[in-house]
Write a protein that holds these residues in place. Structure first.
Motif, PDB file in Angstrom:
ATOM      1  N   ASP A  35       0.749  -1.117  -0.005  1.00 33.73           N
ATOM      2  CA  ASP A  35      -0.144  -0.121  -0.056  1.00 33.73           C
ATOM      3  C   ASP A  35       0.623   1.286   0.056  1.00 33.73           C
ATOM      4  N   ASP A  36       0.072   2.269  -0.640  1.00 34.40           N
ATOM      5  CA  ASP A  36       0.709   3.687  -0.660  1.00 34.40           C
ATOM      6  C   ASP A  36       1.886   4.167  -1.451  1.00 34.40           C
ATOM      7  N   HIS A  42      -5.621   4.051  -4.283  1.00 39.87           N
ATOM      8  CA  HIS A  42      -5.489   3.810  -2.697  1.00 39.87           C
ATOM      9  C   HIS A  42      -5.878   5.588  -2.322  1.00 39.87           C
ATOM     10  N   HIS A  90      -5.695   9.976   0.884  1.00 38.39           N
ATOM     11  CA  HIS A  90      -5.653   8.740   1.858  1.00 38.39           C
ATOM     12  C   HIS A  90      -5.983   9.061   3.285  1.00 38.39           C
ATOM     13  N   PRO A 145      -7.894   3.040   2.443  1.00 42.29           N
ATOM     14  CA  PRO A 145      -6.817   3.387   3.468  1.00 42.29           C
ATOM     15  C   PRO A 145      -7.040   3.041   4.792  1.00 42.29           C
ATOM     16  N   HIS A 188       3.551  -2.635   3.673  1.00 40.82           N
ATOM     17  CA  HIS A 188       3.890  -1.109   3.235  1.00 40.82           C
ATOM     18  C   HIS A 188       5.274  -0.924   2.800  1.00 40.82           C
TER      19      HIS A 188
END
Ligand SMILES: [Zn+2]
Length: 286
Positions: A57-58, A107, A111, A160, A237
């Motif tokens: 993610d991110d 995503h 966020h 998120p 992550h």
């Protein structure tokens, strides 16, 4: 559609099987299966017992500085749920990741999570303070920015912080229906179980933490959750040193080797590839 109804009636476990199903649009049917099929009727490629997807993610820099080189060494494909703003900081490497077959998911732009996080309190922001119209716009903006940066239109989404609501109290609304409308799948976070391939809602796929774990710990979780031919979606992550929000790079390499060994019975592929396969499996005559 007639075949869908017949299958619906023949399914051991039924959900939402009504005479009005024929009137449901193709798009709605795609996102909301009209029935549930027994997990035992689901088949994976190469006689695998389970599907596994690796997700990150991110759009953090370490994912393309450390993560994709490991994945590419083994020709393993992962799903990256990103904000375009983060991708643009390592744009060439992300373009390379896309060229190598990794999936890019949405995503959101901002966020936004629950405003209980201090970093959101500091900005006077939080999902409690927005509505579905605001959120749809935030998600669409990210799709457009990712199309510009990477030339892809995401079909997968990750919530998120795993939060799936806007508003508060009596005015709280789920944004799961929005994701079901806009994407082929949505993944949550910090879940305790895998996805039953005949039952799971593609708009709320479970995500199991792989941050901060050794290979042996991840393997133990996979073994515990692999009943019912589960589809296990691991989520992390950063990639590098083991940490609260970081996947250990040695653990990742060993995990890929383990998942790619046919003796262990796993099919490793991206979220959208597995979702597409399961949708097709659910409509196969028994
Ligand atoms: Zn995130």
């Amino acid at each position: 559609m007639l075949r869908h109804i017949a299958l619906c009636l023949s399914a051991t476990v039924m959900l939402g099987c009504t005479s009005t199903s024929a009137s449901i649009s193709a798009k709605a049917a795609k996102n909301t299966p009209l029935y549930v099929v027994e997990a035992a009727t689901i088949r994976y490629p190469n006689q695998a017992r389970n599907a596994v997807s690796l997700t990150f993610d991110d759009g953090r820099a370490s994912q393309v500085l450390v993560g994709t080189p490991i994945l590419d060494k083994y020709q393993a494909k992962a799903t990256f749920y990103v904000m375009a703003g983060a991708v643009n900081l390592q744009l060439a490497r992300w373009q390379h990741a896309v060229a190598n077959g990794h999936e890019i998911g949405n995503h959101t732009t901002s966020h936004l999570c629950t405003g209980n996080f201090q970093w959101l309190r500091d900005k006077n922001a939080g999902l409690e303070q927005v509505d579905l119209t605001w959120l749809r716009n935030d998600i669409e903006q990210n799709n457009q920015a990712l199309k510009t940066a990477l030339g892809v239109t995401p079909t997968a989404f990750a919530y998120p912080c795993g939060n799936t609501f806007v508003g508060r109290g009596l005015k709280t609304q789920s944004y799961v229906p929005l994701i079901a409308e806009m994407f082929d799948s949505g993944r949550t976070w910090l879940d305790e179980t895998g996805n039953n391939p005949g039952y799971t809602d593609f708009a709320q796929l479970t995500g199991i933490r792989m941050d901060g774990l050794s290979f042996d710990e991840i393997k133990t979780i996979l073994e515990q959750l692999r009943g019912n031919q589960s589809w296990l979606i691991l989520a992390g992550h950063d990639v590098g040193e083991k940490g609260l929000y970081s996947v250990d790079q040695q653990a990742l390499a060993r995990l890929i080797e383990y998942l790619q060994d046919p003796a262990n019975g796993y099919w490793l592929d991206t979220v959208s590839n597995v979702a597409k396969h399961l949708r097709a499996e659910r409509t196969q005559p028994e």
